[in-house]
Design a protein around this motif. Structure first.
Motif, PDB file in Angstrom:
ATOM      1  N   SER A  95       0.821  -1.220   0.000  1.00  0.00           N
ATOM      2  CA  SER A  95       0.000   0.000   0.000  1.00  0.00           C
ATOM      3  C   SER A  95       0.848   1.260   0.000  1.00  0.00           C
ATOM      4  O   SER A  95       0.502   2.257  -0.645  1.00  0.00           O
ATOM      5  CB  SER A  95      -0.929   0.003   1.215  1.00  0.00           C
ATOM      6  N   LEU A  96       1.953   1.230   0.721  1.00  0.00           N
ATOM      7  CA  LEU A  96       2.788   2.422   0.865  1.00  0.00           C
ATOM      8  C   LEU A  96       3.386   2.881  -0.456  1.00  0.00           C
ATOM      9  O   LEU A  96       3.601   4.078  -0.662  1.00  0.00           O
ATOM     10  CB  LEU A  96       3.917   2.144   1.866  1.00  0.00           C
ATOM     11  N   VAL A  97       3.656   1.951  -1.355  1.00  0.00           N
ATOM     12  CA  VAL A  97       4.280   2.313  -2.634  1.00  0.00           C
ATOM     13  C   VAL A  97       3.276   2.324  -3.776  1.00  0.00           C
ATOM     14  O   VAL A  97       3.423   3.090  -4.738  1.00  0.00           O
ATOM     15  CB  VAL A  97       5.454   1.365  -2.960  1.00  0.00           C
ATOM     16  N   LEU A  98       2.243   1.491  -3.693  1.00  0.00           N
ATOM     17  CA  LEU A  98       1.288   1.396  -4.789  1.00  0.00           C
ATOM     18  C   LEU A  98       0.405   2.633  -4.879  1.00  0.00           C
ATOM     19  O   LEU A  98       0.138   3.131  -5.983  1.00  0.00           O
ATOM     20  CB  LEU A  98       0.426   0.143  -4.617  1.00  0.00           C
ATOM     21  N   ALA A  99      -0.061   3.151  -3.761  1.00  0.00           N
ATOM     22  CA  ALA A  99      -0.942   4.315  -3.794  1.00  0.00           C
ATOM     23  C   ALA A  99      -0.316   5.484  -4.549  1.00  0.00           C
ATOM     24  O   ALA A  99      -0.942   6.033  -5.471  1.00  0.00           O
ATOM     25  CB  ALA A  99      -1.338   4.717  -2.377  1.00  0.00           C
ATOM     26  N   MET A 256       8.767   0.663   6.573  1.00  0.00           N
ATOM     27  CA  MET A 256       8.684   2.023   6.048  1.00  0.00           C
ATOM     28  C   MET A 256       9.965   2.387   5.311  1.00  0.00           C
ATOM     29  O   MET A 256       9.931   2.990   4.232  1.00  0.00           O
ATOM     30  CB  MET A 256       8.434   2.998   7.209  1.00  0.00           C
ATOM     31  N   ARG A 257      11.118   2.013   5.868  1.00  0.00           N
ATOM     32  CA  ARG A 257      12.388   2.235   5.170  1.00  0.00           C
ATOM     33  C   ARG A 257      12.419   1.506   3.824  1.00  0.00           C
ATOM     34  O   ARG A 257      12.868   2.047   2.817  1.00  0.00           O
ATOM     35  CB  ARG A 257      13.558   1.734   6.022  1.00  0.00           C
ATOM     36  N   GLU A 258      11.970   0.247   3.841  1.00  0.00           N
ATOM     37  CA  GLU A 258      11.960  -0.545   2.609  1.00  0.00           C
ATOM     38  C   GLU A 258      11.088   0.131   1.553  1.00  0.00           C
ATOM     39  O   GLU A 258      11.442   0.189   0.374  1.00  0.00           O
ATOM     40  CB  GLU A 258      11.425  -1.950   2.907  1.00  0.00           C
ATOM     41  N   ALA A 259       9.937   0.663   1.976  1.00  0.00           N
ATOM     42  CA  ALA A 259       9.033   1.333   1.044  1.00  0.00           C
ATOM     43  C   ALA A 259       9.666   2.595   0.471  1.00  0.00           C
ATOM     44  O   ALA A 259       9.542   2.880  -0.730  1.00  0.00           O
ATOM     45  CB  ALA A 259       7.722   1.676   1.754  1.00  0.00           C
ATOM     46  N   LEU A 260      10.355   3.359   1.295  1.00  0.00           N
ATOM     47  CA  LEU A 260      10.992   4.588   0.812  1.00  0.00           C
ATOM     48  C   LEU A 260      12.131   4.272  -0.147  1.00  0.00           C
ATOM     49  O   LEU A 260      12.327   4.973  -1.149  1.00  0.00           O
ATOM     50  CB  LEU A 260      11.486   5.416   1.997  1.00  0.00           C
ATOM     51  N   CYS A 268      14.148  -2.633  -5.367  1.00  0.00           N
ATOM     52  CA  CYS A 268      12.792  -3.123  -5.653  1.00  0.00           C
ATOM     53  C   CYS A 268      12.816  -4.651  -5.628  1.00  0.00           C
ATOM     54  O   CYS A 268      13.002  -5.290  -6.676  1.00  0.00           O
ATOM     55  CB  CYS A 268      12.304  -2.617  -7.013  1.00  0.00           C
ATOM     56  N   PRO A 269      12.658  -5.269  -4.450  1.00  0.00           N
ATOM     57  CA  PRO A 269      12.695  -6.737  -4.360  1.00  0.00           C
ATOM     58  C   PRO A 269      11.714  -7.368  -5.338  1.00  0.00           C
ATOM     59  O   PRO A 269      10.583  -6.899  -5.509  1.00  0.00           O
ATOM     60  CB  PRO A 269      12.298  -6.997  -2.901  1.00  0.00           C
ATOM     61  N   ALA A 270      12.145  -8.461  -5.973  1.00  0.00           N
ATOM     62  CA  ALA A 270      11.427  -9.005  -7.131  1.00  0.00           C
ATOM     63  C   ALA A 270       9.982  -9.385  -6.824  1.00  0.00           C
ATOM     64  O   ALA A 270       9.059  -9.026  -7.570  1.00  0.00           O
ATOM     65  CB  ALA A 270      12.190 -10.211  -7.687  1.00  0.00           C
ATOM     66  N   ARG A 308       8.044  10.478 -10.090  1.00  0.00           N
ATOM     67  CA  ARG A 308       6.736  11.105  -9.854  1.00  0.00           C
ATOM     68  C   ARG A 308       6.018  10.468  -8.667  1.00  0.00           C
ATOM     69  O   ARG A 308       5.389  11.162  -7.871  1.00  0.00           O
ATOM     70  CB  ARG A 308       5.849  11.008 -11.102  1.00  0.00           C
ATOM     71  N   ALA A 309       6.104   9.142  -8.555  1.00  0.00           N
ATOM     72  CA  ALA A 309       5.446   8.474  -7.433  1.00  0.00           C
ATOM     73  C   ALA A 309       6.047   8.915  -6.100  1.00  0.00           C
ATOM     74  O   ALA A 309       5.328   9.134  -5.121  1.00  0.00           O
ATOM     75  CB  ALA A 309       5.543   6.956  -7.595  1.00  0.00           C
ATOM     76  N   ALA A 310       7.365   9.027  -6.042  1.00  0.00           N
ATOM     77  CA  ALA A 310       8.028   9.484  -4.818  1.00  0.00           C
ATOM     78  C   ALA A 310       7.586  10.902  -4.456  1.00  0.00           C
ATOM     79  O   ALA A 310       7.358  11.217  -3.279  1.00  0.00           O
ATOM     80  CB  ALA A 310       9.548   9.424  -4.994  1.00  0.00           C
ATOM     81  N   GLU A 311       7.424  11.751  -5.460  1.00  0.00           N
ATOM     82  CA  GLU A 311       6.972  13.127  -5.212  1.00  0.00           C
ATOM     83  C   GLU A 311       5.554  13.139  -4.651  1.00  0.00           C
ATOM     84  O   GLU A 311       5.246  13.922  -3.745  1.00  0.00           O
ATOM     85  CB  GLU A 311       7.041  13.934  -6.511  1.00  0.00           C
TER      86      GLU A 311
END
Length: 468
Positions: A95-99, A256-260, A268-270, A308-311
């Protein structure tokens, strides 16, 4: 109207509850006239006796209507209002990265998430490892952040589905997490309250899932899709693997660190990456934001790699009170446990073996012994503890290969977790098969092009491969 104890007795006897009886029970959850003991008894009776489709729908809608129901139509948002929800797993930080990736592709994601439940982690706990982040803003602020940033990930507020907020905490400590009608009602009441147009479910299957068997996962998928469709929400479900932790990190601040790092494209783990792209593709297709699955995955990858997603995540985080430089300086802000210990593979010196099986639920329970979860309602989770560098199924290991790095607050919890983790890994001389990551996609009847001949059953498809 029957008293709460009479409704509990009726359900315990396997008799169906009427809609007004369920509504009365839900009202009691909110106003406090139903005690924790009565609510626990109701959960247990439901767990044993189940619910009919009508009961499940009545419970879902009553819980939705226990608080405010959002409407986004007047806000002239730039894209479809959608969300993704997971039934819970170990190392599931999707959820943290997909949203933010979906928002960067044109979607709008007002995500209502939960805390850890049983042995599984909760997105709200992960976000609360960010200093200043307000995971329970008032509705005015929530709507403003969604309008300005395209997304906001928050926990249940006092306004949205308050009945579920209480029921969720009781389920967590009474061994009723895996009850299908309670899962359906819990998930969908929040999603309906959030005013979604469409929802994609990630239903975990395997030894670390609430639905370990494929048939159980399929039954839950059908239950959620049918209930969502009946109320006018488009819904799809992917059944994905949870026979090992999804990411190589488990724990609140650790995930949270992994997501950032993922959002920065540092790592990006496979298996995590494949799951993110599969769920994200279904969201874009459901919302009409991509032409086909390959196009959807290309758009998601562009959103990630361009930054863009990180922003999007950074703007949303700051708008909810988090530090503006979190993505660049997360080690400054996220809590860390003081003790770290590598757990080495029990392989004789000079020999090699393979990791054949992981008891994923046991891994999650080991993290709970470190303090990452809650033993009762109201207890606080230790946000800094957990595991990193988790080994994967099929990995070749020797005496110098860490199966995990344990991050602990104190020596006693570290030793308990170490013992439990050693028992969770099965190492042998034979090479293990890698499990399929995405088992199946089921789509609901509101997607007319996907209907079978009878027009009312979800369709099933195999997952598409990653674009090359």
């Amino acid at each position: 109207m029957l008293l709460a104890q009479e409704l509990i007795q009726k359900k315990r006897a396997g008799l169906p509850l009427a809609g007004d009886e369920i509504a009365s029970l839900v009202t009691g959850m909110v106003n406090g006239s139903v005690s924790d003991a009565q609510l626990a008894a109701f959960c247990m009776a439901t767990c044993f006796q189940g619910m009919s489709a009508n009961e499940s729908s009545a419970l879902t809608l009553a819980m939705r209507d226990s608080g405010t129901v959002l409407a986004w139509g007047e806000m002239d948002l730039p894209g479809p209002v959608m969300d993704k929800h997971s039934t819970g797993g170990v190392g599931d930080l999707v959820s943290l990265v997909l949203a933010p990736m979906v928002v960067a592709c044109g979607g709008v994601v007002p995500m209502i998430t939960g805390r850890g439940l049983g042995h599984t982690g909760g997105t709200q706990d992960k976000l609360e490892s960010i200093p200043g982040y307000c995971s329970t803003p008032d509705l005015a602020r929530f709507k403003r952040v969604v309008r300005e940033c395209g997304m906001a990930i928050i926990g249940q507020t006092v306004d949205l589905a308050p009945a579920d907020r209480r029921l969720y905490a009781i389920r967590d400590v009474t061994g009723t997490v895996d009850c299908l009608p309670l899962i359906t009602a819990s998930i969908l009441s929040k999603k309906f309250a959030a005013g979604l147009q469409m929802l994609v479910m990630d239903i975990k299957c395997g030894n670390g899932a609430q639905t370990p068997e494929l048939a159980q996962a399929q039954a839950l998928a059908h239950s959620i899709i049918a209930t969502a469709n009946a109320a006018g929400m488009a819904c799809s479900a992917l059944i994905t693997d949870m026979n090992q932790p999804l990411a190589p990190s488990v724990g609140n601040a650790i995930e949270m660190r992994e997501a950032l790092r993922y959002l920065r494209s540092d790592n990006c783990p496979a298996r995590l990456h494949q799951t993110v792209l599969a769920l994200g593709s279904e969201m874009l297709l459901l919302g009409g934001l991509a032409d086909d699955e390959r196009d959807a995955q290309v758009r998601l990858l562009q959103a990630l790699r361009s930054g863009r997603a990180a922003e999007v995540f950074a703007r949303s985080c700051t708008a909810l009170g988090g530090p503006s430089d979190l993505l660049d300086k997360f080690d400054r802000y996220l809590p860390q446990a003081p003790l770290q210990l590598p757990l080495y593979a029990p392989v004789p010196e000079g020999q090699t073996a393979w990791l054949r099986q992981i008891d994923t639920r046991a891994v999650g329970m080991a993290v709970l012994t470190l303090g990452a979860g809650r033993g009762g309602p109201g207890q606080q989770a230790d946000l800094g503890v957990g595991l990193t560098q988790l080994a994967e199924l099929g990995q070749e290991v020797d005496a110098h290969t860490p199966l995990a790095i344990i991050h602990a607050r104190d020596e006693a919890s570290l030793l308990i977790a170490r013992t439990r983790l050693l028992a969770a890994f099965d190492i042998g001389r034979q090479v293990a098969d890698h499990p399929q990551q995405v088992y199946q996609t089921l789509r609901g009847k509101r997607q007319d092009s996907e209907l079978g001949e009878d027009g009312d059953q979800p369709t099933k498809e195999n997952a598409c491969p990653l674009p090359t």
